[in-house]
Scaffold this active site. Sequence first.
Site, PDB file in Angstrom:
ATOM      1  N   SER A 137      -4.815   4.987  -7.107  1.00 28.48           N
ATOM      2  CA  SER A 137      -3.177   5.099  -6.771  1.00 28.48           C
ATOM      3  C   SER A 137      -2.644   3.609  -7.252  1.00 28.48           C
ATOM      4  O   SER A 137      -3.435   2.688  -6.941  1.00 28.48           O
ATOM      5  CB  SER A 137      -3.144   5.333  -5.522  1.00 28.48           C
ATOM      6  OG  SER A 137      -1.442   5.376  -5.199  1.00 28.48           O
ATOM      7  N   TYR A 150      -4.544   3.644   3.754  1.00 28.97           N
ATOM      8  CA  TYR A 150      -4.507   4.354   2.380  1.00 28.97           C
ATOM      9  C   TYR A 150      -4.414   3.377   1.212  1.00 28.97           C
ATOM     10  O   TYR A 150      -5.168   3.459   0.465  1.00 28.97           O
ATOM     11  CB  TYR A 150      -3.189   5.310   2.228  1.00 28.97           C
ATOM     12  CG  TYR A 150      -3.083   6.096   1.054  1.00 28.97           C
ATOM     13  CD1 TYR A 150      -3.934   7.289   1.024  1.00 28.97           C
ATOM     14  CD2 TYR A 150      -2.326   5.622   0.098  1.00 28.97           C
ATOM     15  CE1 TYR A 150      -3.965   7.926  -0.329  1.00 28.97           C
ATOM     16  CE2 TYR A 150      -2.440   6.350  -1.052  1.00 28.97           C
ATOM     17  CZ  TYR A 150      -3.210   7.624  -1.392  1.00 28.97           C
ATOM     18  OH  TYR A 150      -3.223   8.075  -2.561  1.00 28.97           O
TER      19      TYR A 150
HETATM   20  N1  LIG Z   1       0.307  12.991  -5.424  1.00 26.95           N
HETATM   21  C1  LIG Z   1       0.258  11.831  -5.519  1.00 26.95           C
HETATM   22  O1  LIG Z   1       1.835  11.313  -5.408  1.00 26.95           O
HETATM   23  C2  LIG Z   1      -0.590  10.768  -5.793  1.00 26.95           C
HETATM   24  C3  LIG Z   1      -0.325   9.446  -6.294  1.00 26.95           C
HETATM   25  C4  LIG Z   1      -1.337   8.607  -6.388  1.00 26.95           C
HETATM   26  C5  LIG Z   1      -2.763   9.129  -5.984  1.00 26.95           C
HETATM   27  N2  LIG Z   1      -2.782  10.579  -5.913  1.00 26.95           N
HETATM   28  C6  LIG Z   1      -4.298  10.696  -5.653  1.00 26.95           C
HETATM   29  O2  LIG Z   1      -4.742  11.728  -6.217  1.00 26.95           O
HETATM   30  C7  LIG Z   1      -5.838  12.467  -5.694  1.00 26.95           C
HETATM   31  C8  LIG Z   1      -5.478  14.097  -5.751  1.00 26.95           C
HETATM   32  O3  LIG Z   1      -4.117  14.167  -5.006  1.00 26.95           O
HETATM   33  P1  LIG Z   1      -3.148  15.573  -4.967  1.00 26.95           P
HETATM   34  O4  LIG Z   1      -1.823  14.783  -5.092  1.00 26.95           O
HETATM   35  O5  LIG Z   1      -3.456  16.246  -6.220  1.00 26.95           O
HETATM   36  O6  LIG Z   1      -3.546  16.241  -3.627  1.00 26.95           O
HETATM   37  P2  LIG Z   1      -3.140  17.775  -3.327  1.00 26.95           P
HETATM   38  O7  LIG Z   1      -2.229  18.305  -4.321  1.00 26.95           O
HETATM   39  O8  LIG Z   1      -3.129  17.540  -1.876  1.00 26.95           O
HETATM   40  O9  LIG Z   1      -4.746  18.059  -3.341  1.00 26.95           O
HETATM   41  C9  LIG Z   1      -5.910  17.915  -2.990  1.00 26.95           C
HETATM   42  C10 LIG Z   1      -7.029  18.632  -3.316  1.00 26.95           C
HETATM   43  O10 LIG Z   1      -8.252  18.109  -2.635  1.00 26.95           O
HETATM   44  C11 LIG Z   1      -8.954  19.171  -1.590  1.00 26.95           C
HETATM   45  N3  LIG Z   1      -9.132  18.563  -0.430  1.00 26.95           N
HETATM   46  C12 LIG Z   1      -8.633  17.837   0.434  1.00 26.95           C
HETATM   47  N4  LIG Z   1      -9.491  17.356   1.417  1.00 26.95           N
HETATM   48  C13 LIG Z   1     -10.641  17.796   0.984  1.00 26.95           C
HETATM   49  C14 LIG Z   1     -12.026  17.683   1.787  1.00 26.95           C
HETATM   50  N5  LIG Z   1     -12.129  17.299   2.688  1.00 26.95           N
HETATM   51  N6  LIG Z   1     -13.108  17.928   0.725  1.00 26.95           N
HETATM   52  C15 LIG Z   1     -13.177  18.482  -0.392  1.00 26.95           C
HETATM   53  N7  LIG Z   1     -11.930  18.770  -0.754  1.00 26.95           N
HETATM   54  C16 LIG Z   1     -10.749  18.447  -0.306  1.00 26.95           C
HETATM   55  C17 LIG Z   1      -7.930  20.008  -1.459  1.00 26.95           C
HETATM   56  O11 LIG Z   1      -8.419  21.514  -1.291  1.00 26.95           O
HETATM   57  P3  LIG Z   1      -8.789  22.144   0.287  1.00 26.95           P
HETATM   58  O12 LIG Z   1      -7.441  21.897   0.970  1.00 26.95           O
HETATM   59  O13 LIG Z   1      -8.863  23.599  -0.291  1.00 26.95           O
HETATM   60  O14 LIG Z   1     -10.040  20.988   0.501  1.00 26.95           O
HETATM   61  C18 LIG Z   1      -7.080  20.137  -2.933  1.00 26.95           C
HETATM   62  O15 LIG Z   1      -7.865  20.754  -4.186  1.00 26.95           O
HETATM   63  C19 LIG Z   1      -5.994  12.135  -4.235  1.00 26.95           C
HETATM   64  O16 LIG Z   1      -6.952  11.081  -4.331  1.00 26.95           O
HETATM   65  C20 LIG Z   1      -4.666  11.283  -4.070  1.00 26.95           C
HETATM   66  O17 LIG Z   1      -4.861  10.029  -3.284  1.00 26.95           O
HETATM   67  C21 LIG Z   1      -2.012  11.299  -5.385  1.00 26.95           C
END
Ligand SMILES: NC(=O)c1ccc[n+]([C@@H]2O[C@H](COP(=O)([O-])OP(=O)(O)OC[C@H]3O[C@@H](n4cnc5c(N)ncnc54)[C@H](OP(=O)(O)O)[C@@H]3O)[C@@H](O)[C@H]2O)c1
Length: 264
Positions: A137, A150
Amino acid sequence: MAPTALITGATAGIGAQFARDRAAAGMDLILVARDAERLDAFCAQLAQEHGVRATPVPADLTRPEGLAAVEKVLTTEPIDLLVNNAGLGLNKSFLKSDVEDELHLLNLNIVAVMRLTHSALPKMVERGKGAIVNVSSVAGFAATMPGSTYPASKAWVTSFSEAVGMLVKHRGVRVMALCPGFTRTEFHQRAGIAAHQMPGFVWLQAPDVVRQGMRDLRKGKLVSVPSVRYKVAVGALKITPRALLHRIMPRGAKSMGRTVGDSQ
Ligand SMILES: NC(=O)c1ccc[n+]([C@@H]2O[C@H](COP(=O)([O-])OP(=O)(O)OC[C@H]3O[C@@H](n4cnc5c(N)ncnc54)[C@H](OP(=O)(O)O)[C@@H]3O)[C@@H](O)[C@H]2O)c1
């Protein structure tokens, strides 16, 4: 046999977009998330739409048995692309958070990334090909949210990926940290972050994040920051004196609903 991508956190947001993108590119998929029903349905949909094999591996990556199940796949099957994407944020001051919640975050954002990278790399190096994308991130480029683990966890992911990337890049294997800014996904809702308080210009779309990430991976970059606006922001963070950042960051966090980057 088609090349295979293993993607964690593949049922929502950035991970689901990686799955769509790689299926469209003709890769077979192994997808990981906790919600088995949602995972099965998504795998069936991708297999039908793209004519690829999509195998669900339901696993909680914060639990030893979940990690072991995915490690077994990585050490026994030839994986061409590993996307360590599953991650979470915590919307609580460190003074008020539960230590179990902090450990849960570190287990998913750091321990799982390290262990799955450690499992996948030897086989990739042996084959002289393969790639790992660790989703980090922009929050990892500065202590943007005082009191939270985080941004520290994402600083670790970026630094770790760069180091391992340098180690293996002359052996035909690429490792890259993908560092998005605010991206419209389920992340903020899960973390209880008031996403509606963010101005429109901060938001990225998952398809753009994944497209730019894959382009940077092909170029052999060790760190990818999607979008011009976040490249500028990261460049500014790098040249701003730390003492000045320490003064302006807490104020910025407050004016943005105590949330900067993608968590607090
Ligand atoms: N969105 C943003 O603004 C943003 C910005 C920078 C970086 N990121 C990073 O991008 C990555 C993806 O984030 P996202 O925004 O796409 O999140 P998201 O929409 O909340 O999706 C999270 C995914 O991870 C799975 N997950 C959560 N906990 C888990 C666990 N304990 N074991 C296995 N799977 C798990 C969830 O499915 P289940 O609940 O079914 O397990 C879901 O498929 C993360 O590393 C986040 O830190 C996000």
